[in-house]
Design a protein around this motif. Structure first.
Motif, PDB file in Angstrom:
ATOM      1  N   LYS A  33      13.182   9.943  -7.704  1.00 36.57           N
ATOM      2  CA  LYS A  33      14.055   8.922  -7.112  1.00 36.57           C
ATOM      3  C   LYS A  33      13.258   8.071  -6.118  1.00 36.57           C
ATOM      4  O   LYS A  33      13.423   6.847  -6.048  1.00 36.57           O
ATOM      5  CB  LYS A  33      15.236   9.577  -6.410  1.00 36.57           C
ATOM      6  CG  LYS A  33      16.321  10.084  -7.343  1.00 36.57           C
ATOM      7  CD  LYS A  33      17.514  10.611  -6.557  1.00 36.57           C
ATOM      8  CE  LYS A  33      18.640  11.043  -7.484  1.00 36.57           C
ATOM      9  NZ  LYS A  33      19.827  11.514  -6.739  1.00 36.57           N
ATOM     10  N   GLY A  34      12.351   8.738  -5.389  1.00 35.50           N
ATOM     11  CA  GLY A  34      11.495   7.999  -4.470  1.00 35.50           C
ATOM     12  C   GLY A  34      10.556   7.058  -5.217  1.00 35.50           C
ATOM     13  O   GLY A  34      10.274   5.949  -4.747  1.00 35.50           O
ATOM     14  N   VAL A  35      10.093   7.476  -6.387  1.00 38.56           N
ATOM     15  CA  VAL A  35       9.225   6.625  -7.201  1.00 38.56           C
ATOM     16  C   VAL A  35       9.985   5.382  -7.663  1.00 38.56           C
ATOM     17  O   VAL A  35       9.455   4.262  -7.628  1.00 38.56           O
ATOM     18  CB  VAL A  35       8.680   7.416  -8.408  1.00 38.56           C
ATOM     19  CG1 VAL A  35       7.952   6.478  -9.373  1.00 38.56           C
ATOM     20  CG2 VAL A  35       7.745   8.520  -7.945  1.00 38.56           C
ATOM     21  N   MET A  36      11.236   5.562  -8.111  1.00 39.06           N
ATOM     22  CA  MET A  36      12.040   4.420  -8.544  1.00 39.06           C
ATOM     23  C   MET A  36      12.224   3.418  -7.398  1.00 39.06           C
ATOM     24  O   MET A  36      12.131   2.193  -7.598  1.00 39.06           O
ATOM     25  CB  MET A  36      13.405   4.895  -9.063  1.00 39.06           C
ATOM     26  CG  MET A  36      13.366   5.601 -10.405  1.00 39.06           C
ATOM     27  SD  MET A  36      12.871   4.505 -11.758  1.00 39.06           S
ATOM     28  CE  MET A  36      14.334   3.466 -11.876  1.00 39.06           C
ATOM     29  N   GLN A  37      12.459   3.929  -6.196  1.00 36.33           N
ATOM     30  CA  GLN A  37      12.610   3.022  -5.050  1.00 36.33           C
ATOM     31  C   GLN A  37      11.285   2.341  -4.716  1.00 36.33           C
ATOM     32  O   GLN A  37      11.244   1.152  -4.376  1.00 36.33           O
ATOM     33  CB  GLN A  37      13.115   3.805  -3.825  1.00 36.33           C
ATOM     34  CG  GLN A  37      13.431   2.924  -2.619  1.00 36.33           C
ATOM     35  CD  GLN A  37      14.477   1.864  -2.931  1.00 36.33           C
ATOM     36  OE1 GLN A  37      15.548   2.192  -3.444  1.00 36.33           O
ATOM     37  NE2 GLN A  37      14.170   0.602  -2.641  1.00 36.33           N
ATOM     38  N   GLY A  94       0.811  -1.209   0.000  1.00 38.23           N
ATOM     39  CA  GLY A  94       0.000   0.000   0.000  1.00 38.23           C
ATOM     40  C   GLY A  94       0.843   1.257   0.000  1.00 38.23           C
ATOM     41  O   GLY A  94       0.525   2.237  -0.691  1.00 38.23           O
ATOM     42  N   THR A  95       1.942   1.220   0.746  1.00 36.00           N
ATOM     43  CA  THR A  95       2.826   2.393   0.791  1.00 36.00           C
ATOM     44  C   THR A  95       3.456   2.646  -0.583  1.00 36.00           C
ATOM     45  O   THR A  95       3.526   3.786  -1.052  1.00 36.00           O
ATOM     46  CB  THR A  95       3.932   2.172   1.833  1.00 36.00           C
ATOM     47  OG1 THR A  95       3.331   1.940   3.120  1.00 36.00           O
ATOM     48  CG2 THR A  95       4.854   3.390   1.907  1.00 36.00           C
ATOM     49  N   SER A  96       3.916   1.577  -1.242  1.00 38.42           N
ATOM     50  CA  SER A  96       4.555   1.721  -2.556  1.00 38.42           C
ATOM     51  C   SER A  96       3.573   2.259  -3.593  1.00 38.42           C
ATOM     52  O   SER A  96       3.904   3.136  -4.398  1.00 38.42           O
ATOM     53  CB  SER A  96       5.122   0.376  -3.022  1.00 38.42           C
ATOM     54  OG  SER A  96       6.096  -0.093  -2.117  1.00 38.42           O
ATOM     55  N   SER A 148       0.809   8.962  -6.292  1.00 39.71           N
ATOM     56  CA  SER A 148       0.776  10.385  -5.948  1.00 39.71           C
ATOM     57  C   SER A 148       1.948  11.160  -6.535  1.00 39.71           C
ATOM     58  O   SER A 148       1.788  12.312  -6.959  1.00 39.71           O
ATOM     59  CB  SER A 148       0.750  10.560  -4.424  1.00 39.71           C
ATOM     60  OG  SER A 148       1.927   9.987  -3.844  1.00 39.71           O
ATOM     61  N   ASN A 149       3.121  10.551  -6.553  1.00 38.65           N
ATOM     62  CA  ASN A 149       4.307  11.281  -7.010  1.00 38.65           C
ATOM     63  C   ASN A 149       4.595  11.127  -8.510  1.00 38.65           C
ATOM     64  O   ASN A 149       5.442  11.835  -9.042  1.00 38.65           O
ATOM     65  CB  ASN A 149       5.552  10.829  -6.233  1.00 38.65           C
ATOM     66  CG  ASN A 149       5.527  11.321  -4.792  1.00 38.65           C
ATOM     67  OD1 ASN A 149       4.711  12.165  -4.431  1.00 38.65           O
ATOM     68  ND2 ASN A 149       6.415  10.792  -3.970  1.00 38.65           N
ATOM     69  N   TYR A 150       3.898  10.192  -9.175  1.00 36.15           N
ATOM     70  CA  TYR A 150       4.215   9.990 -10.598  1.00 36.15           C
ATOM     71  C   TYR A 150       2.971   9.860 -11.471  1.00 36.15           C
ATOM     72  O   TYR A 150       2.724  10.690 -12.348  1.00 36.15           O
ATOM     73  CB  TYR A 150       5.103   8.756 -10.774  1.00 36.15           C
ATOM     74  CG  TYR A 150       5.496   8.531 -12.214  1.00 36.15           C
ATOM     75  CD1 TYR A 150       6.428   9.350 -12.831  1.00 36.15           C
ATOM     76  CD2 TYR A 150       4.915   7.522 -12.972  1.00 36.15           C
ATOM     77  CE1 TYR A 150       6.786   9.159 -14.165  1.00 36.15           C
ATOM     78  CE2 TYR A 150       5.255   7.327 -14.315  1.00 36.15           C
ATOM     79  CZ  TYR A 150       6.186   8.153 -14.896  1.00 36.15           C
ATOM     80  OH  TYR A 150       6.528   7.973 -16.218  1.00 36.15           O
ATOM     81  N   LEU A 151       2.163   8.816 -11.239  1.00 34.21           N
ATOM     82  CA  LEU A 151       1.075   8.530 -12.163  1.00 34.21           C
ATOM     83  C   LEU A 151       0.029   9.639 -12.219  1.00 34.21           C
ATOM     84  O   LEU A 151      -0.522   9.926 -13.292  1.00 34.21           O
ATOM     85  CB  LEU A 151       0.407   7.203 -11.794  1.00 34.21           C
ATOM     86  CG  LEU A 151       1.241   5.944 -12.049  1.00 34.21           C
ATOM     87  CD1 LEU A 151       0.463   4.706 -11.643  1.00 34.21           C
ATOM     88  CD2 LEU A 151       1.656   5.855 -13.512  1.00 34.21           C
TER      89      LEU A 151
END
Length: 822
Positions: free
Chosen positions: A789-793, A761-763, A769-772
């Motif tokens: 970078k957070g999205v990649m992780q 759920g966190t991922s 929220s940060n990309y899509l």
């Protein structure tokens, strides 16, 4: 077996492939069917364009763009700093031997260079590969159906291995075009000179008749031998006792009339005799000049023809427009110019056919040509260009030499009505002056003769008659030589034309017969391939009329109906199948130096069933390794359903499949191991703060990882997702995965550990929220490097939620077998 297989293609800085410093390298296998898949806009067609340019030296779809689009400036990748596009084809001889690299470069100015390894002749190799069936896309198949029969036949000659023969036939046909042939050899000019010589001949003969009668006293017989006629003339002159000493030991033409007149002058002992001789010479010149003038009927005819030309010329706008209309007709009539209502010079569209309009304009120019040719004939046959002497005698010092000014213009047929009227008026003025002058000379002669003894007057008249006879004999011979030389030249030209006409006719028959023989061999193979693709009671047919270049297509059977028009009844998919069948049949029977075919998106009109049939035909009936002597086939496609078939075939052997990913701005990479390159490249861009180039790569990486989870864990997804290739694809995949997890969790059968379920759920929240949420709406300006970078992780963490350590403590992870078991 001679020929070449394609083993590798390397591309940098060309079309949609940047790859600066790291060329895209696509490796191919000669003993396999090769397939390459890519989403739209990644660079698949750029690979096709690169090979097209390397082999043919051009990209037709760019060269045929309107001039304002500057198509030639789009050969090179706009983001490549070097300004040079490089394409390298690695070829392997079909008969065995070392591979050869042929490298083609294009610079920003459009310059092209070709180099080959191992000392090979790169240009010769590329020319050997340049066959009609090597590089095929959907447009080629569509054009085959839509082309006019003659152009289809000429295009098809290349498929039959008869391209050079067809080109020679077209060349011979051009050479035998009567108008072009006559223009090249200047036939009209030579015929005008022949007319002039004929008029000069006729005038000389008339003057000889008059001079002979005046000298000899008998009528001149044109059938009499020249030697006999000259003997009579000599006898008449030497029979005068006063002139006998001047004639003895000389031929008639060696006698000097001036000496004869001087002798008469001495005998008379005064200047009156010399004056009479001058009057007689002037009278002869004026009389001959007057006789050369065209009649009043001739003058009327000249004005009528000039007016007719003016009328025709008013419907045109001059030679520059003729050139414009001529080039426009060539462009618009070409099948590559699809919309016949669009002007090639301004790109504007009209309501009617521009081709019809242009041809109507050109017809007006043809009317001018016909009128001009009529004028040339009239000008030369009636002697309008031979009035120099009349003008020299009758022109006053302050008057313009209108005949001299119009002489060359008349020989081109460009006399307008105004000039024709001025020439006719000038002719009337000069003839009136000539008549008046002759009357004055006659009166003067009569007066002077009365004051002289008759005998001496007759001597002078005979001497002047001899002078006229000698002069016109010289003119006659000159006219005969000119006429003979021109006739001989025209005869040689006629023999050349006859030879070319015969050669053209015989070669056309031979080429047509060869084409018909090969067409007869292709037709059954075409029908077999078509039947294997479409599985229907439709039978294609190819027809070539004897002696003609036209190739017609039809249906020998349309279910139960015979002889039906293919263009009228076939749908797009059937048309495509018809064309593909013809090209594959021709390639299988009449292959050339290229032992490979590249097919770019040729199945877009087929449903999945017919795509499957076509792939089976290629795999089992046409290409290597299913057909050992068949060609190497390379398929390019963006179809996601077809990609699944490619993957299935690749697992069965004899098929080599690969995917490519990337963007035109940065680089395009093969997907075999490329996902890690995309991940690494994305991190490299983010480390420099470059979100523009990293954002699209994140989408590729995210979709790959989501599809990997679905495939490895066996998560069911709605079938419509397989056909969804828009910006909502990743969100739909996440929703499908989450729905499957929620279902297994509610049933108490979920294998995921609580920490993995929470991490999932966190991922998802981070990714959405940060990309899509920004990517799907096009708000890419909201991206920052740290957030991406957070999205990649989060993507890595998301995939990790479906993995477990195996064996324990090994730090090696593998995917769960399903959501309910390890």
């Amino acid at each position: 077996m001679s020929g070449w297989y394609l083993q590798k293609v390397s591309i940098e800085g060309f079309r949609g492939i940047n790859n600066e410093g790291a060329p895209l390298v696509v490796k191919l296998k000669p003993d396999c069917v090769n397939s390459i898949s890519a989403p739209n806009g990644v660079g698949k067609t750029s690979i096709f364009d690169a090979v097209v340019y390397a082999i043919t030296g051009r990209i037709p779809k760019l060269d045929e763009l309107p001039a304002a689009e500057k198509g030639s400036s789009y050969y090179l990748n706009r983001f490549h700093a070097g300004g040079v596009g490089t394409v390298t084809l690695t070829l392997v001889p079909a008969g065995g031997g070392a591979e050869v690299d042929v490298t083609v470069r294009r610079d920003a100015a459009g310059g092209r260079t070709v180099a080959a390894s191992t000392g090979a002749d790169g240009n010769a190799i590329l020319a050997d590969l340049n066959r009609e069936f090597v590089l095929l896309d959907g447009k080629i198949f569509q054009d085959f159906i839509d082309l006019a029969p003659q152009k289809r036949g000429r295009s098809f000659a290349g498929l039959l291995g008869l391209k050079r023969y067809s080109a020679l036939r077209q060349g011979l046909a051009s050479l035998t075009n009567t108008r072009a042939f006559n223009n090249h050899f200047g036939v009209a000019t030579k015929e005008a000179k022949q007319n002039t010589a004929t008029v000069s001949l006729q005038r000389a003969q008339a003057n000889i008749r008059e001079a002979f009668t005046a000298l000899v006293g008998d009528e001149y017989d044109p059938a009499e031998a020249e030697t006999s006629m000259l003997a009579k003339a000599h006898s008449a002159l030497s029979g005068i006792e006063l002139l006998k000493p001047l004639c003895e030991g000389r031929t008639f033409e060696e006698i000097d009339p001036t000496s004869c007149v001087d002798a008469a002058k001495v005998a008379e002992g005064g200047e009156a005799r010399a004056e009479l001789a001058k009057i007689l010479r002037d009278e002869a010149r004026w009389s001959e000049a007057l006789k050369a003038a065209p009649s009043e009927e001739d003058a009327k005819r000249l004005v009528e023809l000039a007016d007719a030309r003016d009328t025709a010329f008013k419907l045109t706008q001059g030679d520059l427009f003729r050139q414009l209309y001529g080039l426009s007709e060539i462009i618009i009539a070409d099948d590559g110019w699809v919309d016949k209502c669009v002007c090639p010079t301004c790109d504007r569209s009209g309501a009617g056919s521009l081709l019809d309009h242009v041809r109507h304009k050109l017809a007006a120019f043809e009317a001018v040509e016909t009128a001009s040719a009529n004028l040339v004939q009239e000008w030369t046959k009636k002697g309008w260009n031979q009035l120099d002497e009349l003008e020299r005698l009758g022109q006053q010092p302050d008057e313009q030499a209108l005949f001299a000014q119009a002489k060359d213009i008349g020989l081109t047929g460009a006399i307008d009505g105004a000039r024709a009227r001025s020439v006719v008026g000038w002719k009337e003025t000069l003839t009136d002056r000539a008549v008046a002058k002759l009357k004055h000379l006659t009166d003067s002669k009569i007066t002077l003769e009365k004051s002289l003894p008759d005998k001496l007057t007759a001597v002078v008249e005979k001497a002047e008659a001899a002078r006229r006879l000698q002069s016109n004999l010289s003119d006659l011979r000159a006219a005969l030589r000119e006429q003979s030389a021109i006739a001989a030249e025209l005869a040689r030209i006629a023999r050349v034309k006859s030879f070319l006409d015969t050669a053209n006719s015989r070669f056309a028959s031979a080429e047509s017969a060869a084409s018909a023989r090969r067409l007869a061999a292709i037709e059954p193979v075409t029908r077999s391939i078509f039947a294997a693709i479409m599985y229907t009671d439709v039978v294609p047919a190819l027809k070539k009329r004897a002696g003609s270049e036209d190739l017609s297509i039809s249906l020998a059977q349309f279910w139960k109906l015979p002889d039906i028009s293919a263009q009228a009844v076939l749908s797009e998919s059937y048309r495509n199948a018809f064309a593909i069948s013809v090209y594959l049949a021709a390639a299988s029977l009449y292959g050339g130096g290229a032992k490979f075919l590249i097919l770019d998106d040729v199945t877009s009109s087929f449903d999945s069933g017919h795509q499957f049939h076509l792939m089976n035909v290629i795999k089992g009936q046409f290409a290597r390794p299913g057909v050992p002597n068949g060609p190497q086939v390379i398929l390019l496609s963006h179809d996601t359903v077809l990609e699944k078939l490619f993957n299935t075939n690749a697992n069965e052997g004899g098929w080599w499949h690969q995917c490519i990913q990337g963007t035109a701005r940065t680089s395009v990479l093969p997907q075999s191991g490329a996902i890690h390159k995309i991940r690494d490249a994305t991190h490299a861009f983010l480390d420099t703060g470059n979100t523009d180039d990293s954002a699209p790569r994140i989408r590729q990486y995210l979709e790959f990882k989501l599809e990997e989870v679905i495939s490895r864990v066996g998560i069911p997804v709605p079938i419509n997702i397989a056909f969804n290739d828009d910006k909502h694809m990743a969100k739909n995949l996440i929703d499908a995965i989450k729905a499957a997890v929620d279902l297994h969790d509610a049933a108490g059968r979920l294998v995921l550990e609580p920490a993995q379920l929470a991490g999932l759920g966190t991922s998802v929240a981070t990714i959405v929220s940060n990309y899509l949420s920004h990517w799907s709406t096009g708000q890419t300006h909201a991206f920052t490097a740290p957030s991406l970078k957070g999205v990649m992780q989060a993507i890595e963490n998301f995939a990790g939620c479906f993995q477990f350590e195996h064996p324990a403590g090994s730090r090696q992870y593998r995917y769960y077998r399903s959501l309910s078991q390890r």
